[in-house]
Scaffold this motif. Structure first.
Motif, PDB file in Angstrom:
ATOM      1  N   GLN A 175       5.570  -4.629  -0.392  1.00 29.32           N
ATOM      2  CA  GLN A 175       5.783  -3.871   0.841  1.00 29.32           C
ATOM      3  C   GLN A 175       4.715  -2.792   1.035  1.00 29.32           C
ATOM      4  O   GLN A 175       4.701  -2.114   2.052  1.00 29.32           O
ATOM      5  CB  GLN A 175       7.156  -3.204   0.826  1.00 29.32           C
ATOM      6  N   TRP A 176       3.842  -2.605   0.041  1.00 28.84           N
ATOM      7  CA  TRP A 176       2.901  -1.486   0.023  1.00 28.84           C
ATOM      8  C   TRP A 176       1.480  -1.891   0.366  1.00 28.84           C
ATOM      9  O   TRP A 176       1.044  -2.995   0.099  1.00 28.84           O
ATOM     10  CB  TRP A 176       2.887  -0.849  -1.372  1.00 28.84           C
ATOM     11  N   SER A 177       0.755  -0.921   0.914  1.00 33.13           N
ATOM     12  CA  SER A 177      -0.684  -1.033   1.138  1.00 33.13           C
ATOM     13  C   SER A 177      -1.379  -0.214   0.044  1.00 33.13           C
ATOM     14  O   SER A 177      -0.926   0.891  -0.254  1.00 33.13           O
ATOM     15  CB  SER A 177      -1.046  -0.451   2.501  1.00 33.13           C
ATOM     16  N   PRO A 178      -2.488  -0.706  -0.495  1.00 32.07           N
ATOM     17  CA  PRO A 178      -3.217   0.121  -1.454  1.00 32.07           C
ATOM     18  C   PRO A 178      -3.908   1.306  -0.783  1.00 32.07           C
ATOM     19  O   PRO A 178      -4.256   2.277  -1.451  1.00 32.07           O
ATOM     20  CB  PRO A 178      -4.237  -0.844  -2.065  1.00 32.07           C
ATOM     21  N   ALA A 179      -4.076   1.221   0.539  1.00 32.43           N
ATOM     22  CA  ALA A 179      -4.761   2.280   1.314  1.00 32.43           C
ATOM     23  C   ALA A 179      -6.100   2.597   0.656  1.00 32.43           C
ATOM     24  O   ALA A 179      -6.931   1.720   0.547  1.00 32.43           O
ATOM     25  CB  ALA A 179      -3.867   3.489   1.469  1.00 32.43           C
ATOM     26  N   THR A 180      -6.283   3.808   0.179  1.00 32.30           N
ATOM     27  CA  THR A 180      -7.576   4.212  -0.389  1.00 32.30           C
ATOM     28  C   THR A 180      -7.658   4.003  -1.904  1.00 32.30           C
ATOM     29  O   THR A 180      -8.645   4.380  -2.518  1.00 32.30           O
ATOM     30  CB  THR A 180      -7.854   5.690  -0.072  1.00 32.30           C
ATOM     31  N   ASP A 218      -5.812  -0.473  -6.054  1.00 33.93           N
ATOM     32  CA  ASP A 218      -4.744  -1.454  -5.878  1.00 33.93           C
ATOM     33  C   ASP A 218      -3.415  -0.711  -5.677  1.00 33.93           C
ATOM     34  O   ASP A 218      -3.346   0.514  -5.800  1.00 33.93           O
ATOM     35  CB  ASP A 218      -4.669  -2.456  -7.039  1.00 33.93           C
ATOM     36  N   VAL A 219      -2.377  -1.457  -5.342  1.00 40.27           N
ATOM     37  CA  VAL A 219      -1.069  -0.851  -5.061  1.00 40.27           C
ATOM     38  C   VAL A 219      -0.526  -0.126  -6.292  1.00 40.27           C
ATOM     39  O   VAL A 219       0.045   0.965  -6.180  1.00 40.27           O
ATOM     40  CB  VAL A 219      -0.072  -1.911  -4.550  1.00 40.27           C
ATOM     41  N   ALA A 220      -0.717  -0.686  -7.470  1.00 39.84           N
ATOM     42  CA  ALA A 220      -0.210  -0.045  -8.690  1.00 39.84           C
ATOM     43  C   ALA A 220      -0.815   1.341  -8.870  1.00 39.84           C
ATOM     44  O   ALA A 220      -0.112   2.291  -9.251  1.00 39.84           O
ATOM     45  CB  ALA A 220      -0.485  -0.923  -9.907  1.00 39.84           C
ATOM     46  N   ALA A 221      -2.099   1.490  -8.597  1.00 36.30           N
ATOM     47  CA  ALA A 221      -2.748   2.804  -8.714  1.00 36.30           C
ATOM     48  C   ALA A 221      -2.140   3.785  -7.723  1.00 36.30           C
ATOM     49  O   ALA A 221      -1.918   4.962  -8.044  1.00 36.30           O
ATOM     50  CB  ALA A 221      -4.255   2.662  -8.480  1.00 36.30           C
ATOM     51  N   SER A 222      -1.847   3.310  -6.521  1.00 39.71           N
ATOM     52  CA  SER A 222      -1.206   4.160  -5.512  1.00 39.71           C
ATOM     53  C   SER A 222       0.177   4.615  -5.984  1.00 39.71           C
ATOM     54  O   SER A 222       0.512   5.803  -5.899  1.00 39.71           O
ATOM     55  CB  SER A 222      -1.090   3.393  -4.193  1.00 39.71           C
ATOM     56  N   ILE A 223       0.963   3.684  -6.495  1.00 40.43           N
ATOM     57  CA  ILE A 223       2.322   4.008  -6.961  1.00 40.43           C
ATOM     58  C   ILE A 223       2.262   4.998  -8.121  1.00 40.43           C
ATOM     59  O   ILE A 223       3.024   5.972  -8.170  1.00 40.43           O
ATOM     60  CB  ILE A 223       3.085   2.734  -7.396  1.00 40.43           C
ATOM     61  N   GLU A 271      12.863  13.770   4.464  1.00 43.54           N
ATOM     62  CA  GLU A 271      12.400  12.513   3.876  1.00 43.54           C
ATOM     63  C   GLU A 271      11.427  11.837   4.853  1.00 43.54           C
ATOM     64  O   GLU A 271      11.650  11.852   6.053  1.00 43.54           O
ATOM     65  CB  GLU A 271      13.599  11.604   3.612  1.00 43.54           C
ATOM     66  N   TYR A 272      10.352  11.262   4.326  1.00 43.64           N
ATOM     67  CA  TYR A 272       9.391  10.601   5.202  1.00 43.64           C
ATOM     68  C   TYR A 272       8.792   9.369   4.523  1.00 43.64           C
ATOM     69  O   TYR A 272       8.835   9.229   3.305  1.00 43.64           O
ATOM     70  CB  TYR A 272       8.264  11.548   5.618  1.00 43.64           C
ATOM     71  N   ARG A 273       8.241   8.508   5.364  1.00 42.52           N
ATOM     72  CA  ARG A 273       7.494   7.347   4.892  1.00 42.52           C
ATOM     73  C   ARG A 273       6.339   7.135   5.856  1.00 42.52           C
ATOM     74  O   ARG A 273       6.526   7.172   7.071  1.00 42.52           O
ATOM     75  CB  ARG A 273       8.399   6.116   4.846  1.00 42.52           C
ATOM     76  N   ILE A 274       5.150   6.946   5.316  1.00 43.84           N
ATOM     77  CA  ILE A 274       3.971   6.687   6.125  1.00 43.84           C
ATOM     78  C   ILE A 274       3.588   5.228   5.930  1.00 43.84           C
ATOM     79  O   ILE A 274       3.571   4.727   4.801  1.00 43.84           O
ATOM     80  CB  ILE A 274       2.817   7.634   5.738  1.00 43.84           C
ATOM     81  N   GLU A 275       3.291   4.579   7.064  1.00 43.54           N
ATOM     82  CA  GLU A 275       2.978   3.151   7.036  1.00 43.54           C
ATOM     83  C   GLU A 275       1.595   2.882   7.622  1.00 43.54           C
ATOM     84  O   GLU A 275       1.133   3.595   8.514  1.00 43.54           O
ATOM     85  CB  GLU A 275       4.020   2.371   7.833  1.00 43.54           C
ATOM     86  N   SER A 276       0.988   1.824   7.141  1.00 49.45           N
ATOM     87  CA  SER A 276      -0.307   1.362   7.642  1.00 49.45           C
ATOM     88  C   SER A 276      -0.108   0.686   8.995  1.00 49.45           C
ATOM     89  O   SER A 276       1.030   0.403   9.393  1.00 49.45           O
ATOM     90  CB  SER A 276      -0.911   0.363   6.659  1.00 49.45           C
ATOM     91  N   PRO A 277      -1.204   0.377   9.694  1.00 42.85           N
ATOM     92  CA  PRO A 277      -1.068  -0.329  10.975  1.00 42.85           C
ATOM     93  C   PRO A 277      -0.324  -1.664  10.847  1.00 42.85           C
ATOM     94  O   PRO A 277       0.318  -2.114  11.789  1.00 42.85           O
ATOM     95  CB  PRO A 277      -2.522  -0.554  11.414  1.00 42.85           C
ATOM     96  N   GLU A 278      -0.385  -2.285   9.672  1.00 44.15           N
ATOM     97  CA  GLU A 278       0.306  -3.559   9.437  1.00 44.15           C
ATOM     98  C   GLU A 278       1.772  -3.374   9.060  1.00 44.15           C
ATOM     99  O   GLU A 278       2.472  -4.353   8.821  1.00 44.15           O
ATOM    100  CB  GLU A 278      -0.397  -4.353   8.322  1.00 44.15           C
ATOM    101  N   GLY A 279       2.227  -2.120   8.983  1.00 45.25           N
ATOM    102  CA  GLY A 279       3.612  -1.849   8.627  1.00 45.25           C
ATOM    103  C   GLY A 279       3.873  -1.766   7.133  1.00 45.25           C
ATOM    104  O   GLY A 279       5.016  -1.696   6.697  1.00 45.25           O
ATOM    105  N   ILE A 299       3.845   0.167   3.475  1.00 47.25           N
ATOM    106  CA  ILE A 299       4.046   1.551   3.031  1.00 47.25           C
ATOM    107  C   ILE A 299       2.759   2.095   2.423  1.00 47.25           C
ATOM    108  O   ILE A 299       2.140   1.435   1.589  1.00 47.25           O
ATOM    109  CB  ILE A 299       5.202   1.638   2.015  1.00 47.25           C
ATOM    110  N   VAL A 300       2.380   3.301   2.833  1.00 44.22           N
ATOM    111  CA  VAL A 300       1.222   3.982   2.284  1.00 44.22           C
ATOM    112  C   VAL A 300       1.693   5.060   1.315  1.00 44.22           C
ATOM    113  O   VAL A 300       1.128   5.240   0.252  1.00 44.22           O
ATOM    114  CB  VAL A 300       0.349   4.603   3.397  1.00 44.22           C
ATOM    115  N   THR A 301       2.735   5.785   1.692  1.00 47.41           N
ATOM    116  CA  THR A 301       3.326   6.805   0.834  1.00 47.41           C
ATOM    117  C   THR A 301       4.746   7.096   1.295  1.00 47.41           C
ATOM    118  O   THR A 301       5.143   6.750   2.404  1.00 47.41           O
ATOM    119  CB  THR A 301       2.479   8.096   0.778  1.00 47.41           C
ATOM    120  N   TYR A 302       5.484   7.783   0.419  1.00 49.52           N
ATOM    121  CA  TYR A 302       6.875   8.127   0.664  1.00 49.52           C
ATOM    122  C   TYR A 302       7.128   9.457  -0.013  1.00 49.52           C
ATOM    123  O   TYR A 302       6.513   9.758  -1.040  1.00 49.52           O
ATOM    124  CB  TYR A 302       7.792   7.037   0.072  1.00 49.52           C
ATOM    125  N   GLY A 303       8.030  10.250   0.545  1.00 52.69           N
ATOM    126  CA  GLY A 303       8.363  11.506  -0.112  1.00 52.69           C
ATOM    127  C   GLY A 303       9.276  12.384   0.700  1.00 52.69           C
ATOM    128  O   GLY A 303       9.938  11.923   1.636  1.00 52.69           O
TER     129      GLY A 303
END
Length: 106
Positions: A28-33, A36-41, A90-98, A100-104
């Motif tokens: 469900q996640w984007s790696p964004a910057t 990979d997704v694991a590094a983001s998490i 509570e918030y969630r930021i999503e990429s243009p593709e929907g 998840i970029v981050t949550y918190g």
């Protein structure tokens, strides 16, 4: 299975069932910057003081029906959309593709 260094670190100490769940939720996640997704998490869960598996679970259960979309139409300058529950922060930021970029929480 070939795991990236960040995946190896992320999955360390978890059972195979938990790793399977994490891999499913990570789809469900984007790696964004991040590389990979694991590094983001790893980074987001550490900075926000969450257990990585709990972080993935909470982000996937975020209820958009209780949230305000920011901006109401379109996307931010960087192309993301922020969903925020004003009552709880509570918030969630999503990429243009929907994805998840981050949550918190604010």
């Amino acid at each position: 299975m070939n795991l990236s260094p960040s995946e190896q670190k992320l999955f360390e100490g978890y059972t195979q069932d938990e790793i399977d769940e994490m891999q499913r939720l990570m789809q469900q996640w984007s790696p964004a910057t991040y590389p990979d997704v694991a590094a983001s998490i790893l980074d987001h869960s550490f900075r926000k003081d969450f257990d990585p598996l709990d972080y993935l679970r909470k982000a996937s259960r975020f209820d958009k029906s209780k949230a305000v979309r920011i901006p109401p139409l379109g996307a931010s300058d960087v192309g993301t959309v922020r969903w925020e529950v004003r009552k709880t922060g509570e918030y969630r930021i999503e990429s243009p593709e929907g994805k998840i970029v981050t949550y918190g929480f604010n």
